[in-house]
Design a protein around this motif. Structure first.
Motif, mmCIF file in Angstrom:
data_model
loop_
_atom_site.group_PDB
_atom_site.id
_atom_site.type_symbol
_atom_site.label_atom_id
_atom_site.label_comp_id
_atom_site.label_asym_id
_atom_site.label_seq_id
_atom_site.Cartn_x
_atom_site.Cartn_y
_atom_site.Cartn_z
ATOM 1 N N SER A 60 0.831 -1.201 0.000
ATOM 2 C CA SER A 60 0.000 0.000 0.000
ATOM 3 C C SER A 60 0.868 1.255 0.000
ATOM 4 N N ALA A 61 1.916 1.249 0.815
ATOM 5 C CA ALA A 61 2.826 2.397 0.861
ATOM 6 C C ALA A 61 3.531 2.583 -0.471
ATOM 7 N N GLU A 62 3.923 1.478 -1.086
ATOM 8 C CA GLU A 62 4.577 1.561 -2.389
ATOM 9 C C GLU A 62 3.619 2.127 -3.441
ATOM 10 N N GLY A 63 2.368 1.677 -3.404
ATOM 11 C CA GLY A 63 1.369 2.182 -4.344
ATOM 12 C C GLY A 63 1.080 3.658 -4.141
ATOM 13 N N THR A 64 1.002 4.076 -2.885
ATOM 14 C CA THR A 64 0.764 5.491 -2.590
ATOM 15 C C THR A 64 1.940 6.342 -3.052
ATOM 16 N N VAL A 82 3.780 5.404 4.378
ATOM 17 C CA VAL A 82 5.151 4.942 4.622
ATOM 18 C C VAL A 82 5.387 4.724 6.115
ATOM 19 N N MET A 83 4.863 5.600 6.957
ATOM 20 C CA MET A 83 5.027 5.433 8.402
ATOM 21 C C MET A 83 4.299 4.181 8.893
ATOM 22 N N SER A 84 3.133 3.906 8.341
ATOM 23 C CA SER A 84 2.399 2.696 8.701
ATOM 24 C C SER A 84 3.177 1.449 8.284
ATOM 25 N N ALA A 85 3.741 1.482 7.083
ATOM 26 C CA ALA A 85 4.537 0.350 6.608
ATOM 27 C C ALA A 85 5.788 0.174 7.463
#
Length: 111
Positions: A60-64, A82-85
């Motif tokens: 998800s972070a990569e997609g965002t 990114v912080m969540s990942a």
């Protein structure tokens, strides 16, 4: 890059259907709440679910990030993803370290 570590998810015995959220491994019971008993999941299932969630968070972070490069997402969304990942990855690393430490301690025990 993320696909390379997805093979770790193959250790999971539970496969989730597309679009469905992760199934809870145990239900919480409040004192005096009734007759519902907690469902016990195996250790492998719990670790498999955590691995799947961490991989999903990183994807998800990569997609965002890619959306931001295309101009479709703002900086705040990218930072949040990114912080969540990163938090998911740090949790996975901490659990791995605890499991390795426990294994080494058991290996040192005399029979």
């Amino acid at each position: 890059m993320i696909d390379a570590i997805q093979s770790v998810g193959a250790f999971s015995t539970i496969r989730e259907t597309e679009g469905a959220g992760p199934a809870p491994s145990a239900s919480l019971v409040m004192p005096g709440a009734g007759t519902a008993a907690p469902q016990a999941g195996s250790f492998a299932e719990v670790l498999g679910n955590m691995t799947t969630d961490a991989i999903r968070s990183m994807k998800s972070a990569e997609g965002t990030s890619l959306q931001a490069i295309r101009g479709e997402a703002n900086t705040r969304e990218v930072v949040d993803a990114v912080m969540s990942a990163e938090q998911s990855l740090q949790t996975a690393i901490a659990i791995r370290d605890k499991v390795v430490t426990a294994y080494l301690e058991i290996a040192r025990m005399q029979i």
